[in-house]
Design an enzyme around this catalytic site. Structure first.
Site, PDB file in Angstrom:
ATOM      1  CG  HIS A   1       0.295  37.153  65.116  1.00  0.00           C
ATOM      2  ND1 HIS A   1      -0.290  38.375  64.819  1.00  0.00           N
ATOM      3  CD2 HIS A   1       0.528  36.568  63.919  1.00  0.00           C
ATOM      4  CE1 HIS A   1      -0.399  38.500  63.514  1.00  0.00           C
ATOM      5  NE2 HIS A   1       0.111  37.412  62.954  1.00  0.00           N
TER       6      HIS A   1
ATOM      7  CD  GLN B   1       7.177  37.196  63.131  1.00  0.00           C
ATOM      8  OE1 GLN B   1       6.907  36.163  63.745  1.00  0.00           O
ATOM      9  NE2 GLN B   1       8.225  37.964  63.432  1.00  0.00           N
TER      10      GLN B   1
ATOM     11  N   GLY C   1      -1.203  33.657  58.750  1.00  0.00           N
ATOM     12  CA  GLY C   1      -2.623  34.008  58.745  1.00  0.00           C
ATOM     13  C   GLY C   1      -3.099  34.507  60.099  1.00  0.00           C
TER      14      GLY C   1
ATOM     15  CG  HIS D   1       5.151  39.120  65.278  1.00  0.00           C
ATOM     16  ND1 HIS D   1       4.039  38.390  64.929  1.00  0.00           N
ATOM     17  CD2 HIS D   1       5.191  40.185  64.433  1.00  0.00           C
ATOM     18  CE1 HIS D   1       3.438  38.976  63.899  1.00  0.00           C
ATOM     19  NE2 HIS D   1       4.102  40.073  63.586  1.00  0.00           N
TER      20      HIS D   1
ATOM     21  CG  HIS E   1       5.749  41.141  55.348  1.00  0.00           C
ATOM     22  ND1 HIS E   1       4.700  41.901  54.900  1.00  0.00           N
ATOM     23  CD2 HIS E   1       5.916  41.478  56.662  1.00  0.00           C
ATOM     24  CE1 HIS E   1       4.227  42.654  55.882  1.00  0.00           C
ATOM     25  NE2 HIS E   1       4.961  42.429  56.961  1.00  0.00           N
TER      26      HIS E   1
ATOM     27  CG  PHE F   1      -8.362  34.311  51.219  1.00  0.00           C
ATOM     28  CD1 PHE F   1      -9.159  34.952  50.286  1.00  0.00           C
ATOM     29  CD2 PHE F   1      -8.565  34.582  52.561  1.00  0.00           C
ATOM     30  CE1 PHE F   1     -10.125  35.858  50.672  1.00  0.00           C
ATOM     31  CE2 PHE F   1      -9.536  35.488  52.966  1.00  0.00           C
ATOM     32  CZ  PHE F   1     -10.315  36.128  52.015  1.00  0.00           C
TER      33      PHE F   1
ATOM     34  CB  ALA G   1       3.361  32.221  49.596  1.00  0.00           C
TER      35      ALA G   1
END
Length: 421
Positions: free
Chosen positions: A103, A105, A108, A161, A208, A330, A335
């Site tokens: 994963h 960052q 998605g 992560h 973020h 989406f 962003a």
């Protein structure tokens, strides 16, 4: 008297005989050679027109052309072998196979991770308790072993992560620590990940961090240790970097947001981990980029945030698993709502020049895999339709002799009746 009677009887008899002869030719069950036999399929049309088989083959060719035209023309930028485009995994959920989700960052990954635990049609669905992020994804048949290693199934078992370097050295041991039965050498680990356009990902990470995110609990393990503060300094003082401007975010030269996707997919032990004095910068960047490309290409699967439906399709084809609900694209994100000038965009691309090259490579590989899979699917459907047409022709060929045999039987029965008359 007899002569007049014969003259009166003769016309009706001649008329009756004439009717019988006519009836033999016009009747659907006409006897002998008077009834023309059904022509064979090869001679169905003697006027020069196409036969039924030719019409079916023409229709099949038209379907093939329509299917090929439906796929957009793709100009490949990188050459890939067939084995690199055809990704098929015989994923044994009942056995020892494990999907490991790397994963990265702001790619998605949270949305995709939820799809894995809540949206796959499974024999034994993941058990998700209300109000809890983690779900229990056990194998079918009562086995408490898990088939999924991810944030939403096993948690951050290898660190927050965790990157490629951390996961590949940590996952086998982490599975054993969880008490999962079986020898680790018997497990098959299938790594997957998600990538995103570098500029959009960078802006999303900035927003973020601006809201207070830090990921400061990440371990960044490499060659058995975490980096020292000198090897990996922070860009801010205090608990977080809340309220940071985009300019400040870009000005920090050791910001981990820069080229994050390459760094998290590469084998960092090849370049001395986080020790920047291990080799010169140019050589380091070349090795990191090539390592990230190789690892990405050899992964069981990767998806792109900008292509949600294609990502869903390729995952389903790779693992032979089906999602319950379709993915949603989406196009409006945090962003996308950031209004930046061309100079700022160019600056972000310069800071992420390795990620830009990786994403160009990944996008080309992704689209080539999608096109290859679609063509393979069309070919399979084409062969299926061809086989169906062949079976239909054989069925018709068997039906016609039976119909003709029935007609001959009726004709013979009619002839016997005429003979009796």
């Amino acid at each position: 008297m007899d002569e007049r009677f014969n003259r009166w009887l003769l016309p009706p008899l001649l008329a009756l005989l004439f009717l019988l002869i006519v009836y033999q030719y016009v009747s659907p069950a006409c006897p002998g050679a008077a009834c023309p036999r059904r022509p064979p399929a090869s001679a169905a049309r003697r006027g020069g027109g196409p036969t039924e088989r030719e019409e079916e083959e023409a229709a099949g060719a038209a379907e093939e052309e329509a299917a090929a035209a439906a796929l957009p023309r793709l100009v490949a930028k990188f050459p890939f072998a067939r084995g690199e485009l055809c990704r098929r995994v015989r994923f044994d959920m009942r056995g020892r196979d494990v999907i490991v989700f790397l994963h990265i960052q702001k790619t998605g990954g949270t949305t995709f991770g939820r799809h894995l635990v809540r949206n796959i049609r499974l024999e034994q669905p993941c058990y998700c308790r209300a109000g809890q992020k983690k779900c229990a994804c056990h194998r079918p048949g009562g086995d408490k072993d898990t088939w999924l290693f991810s944030r939403f199934s096993t948690g951050w078992s290898c660190g927050l992560h965790a990157d490629w370097t951390e996961l590949t050295s940590c996952v086998p041991a982490a599975m054993e620590r969880r008490g999962c039965a079986g020898n680790r050498t018997l497990r098959n680990f299938y790594y997957i990940t998600m990538l995103r356009d570098p500029v959009s990902r960078y802006l999303s990470e900035w927003k973020h961090v601006q809201r207070g995110a830090t990921w400061k609990t990440s371990l960044h393990m490499c060659d058995g240790r975490s980096p020292t503060p000198d090897e990996l300094p922070t860009c801010y003082e205090g608990d977080d970097w809340s309220g940071v401007s985009l300019q400040e975010f870009m000005d920090c030269s050791y910001n981990l947001a820069n080229n994050r996707q390459v760094r998290m997919l590469a084998d960092l032990s090849l370049v001395g981990c986080y020790n920047l004095t291990f080799m010169n910068e140019s050589e380091r960047n070349t090795i990191l980029l090539q390592s990230a490309k190789n690892n990405l290409k050899n992964m069981a699967f990767f998806g792109l945030t900008e292509f949600q439906r294609k990502t869903q399709y390729l995952f389903e084809r790779t693992f032979n698993l089906k999602f319950i609900s379709p993915f949603t694209q989406f196009n409006v994100t945090r962003a996308s709502n950031v209004d930046i000038g061309e100079d700022v965009r160019q600056r972000i691309e310069e800071l992420n020049f390795l990620d830009v090259q990786l994403y160009e490579y990944a996008k080309d590989l992704f689209l080539q895999r999608f096109q290859y899979s679609k063509q393979e699917e069309h070919q399979k459907n084409r062969l299926k339709r061809r086989e169906e047409r062949r079976l239909l022709r054989e069925q018709r060929a068997h039906q016609w002799p039976r119909e003709e045999a029935g007609e001959i039987a009726v004709t013979e029965d009619y002839n016997s009746q005429v003979a009796r008359w």
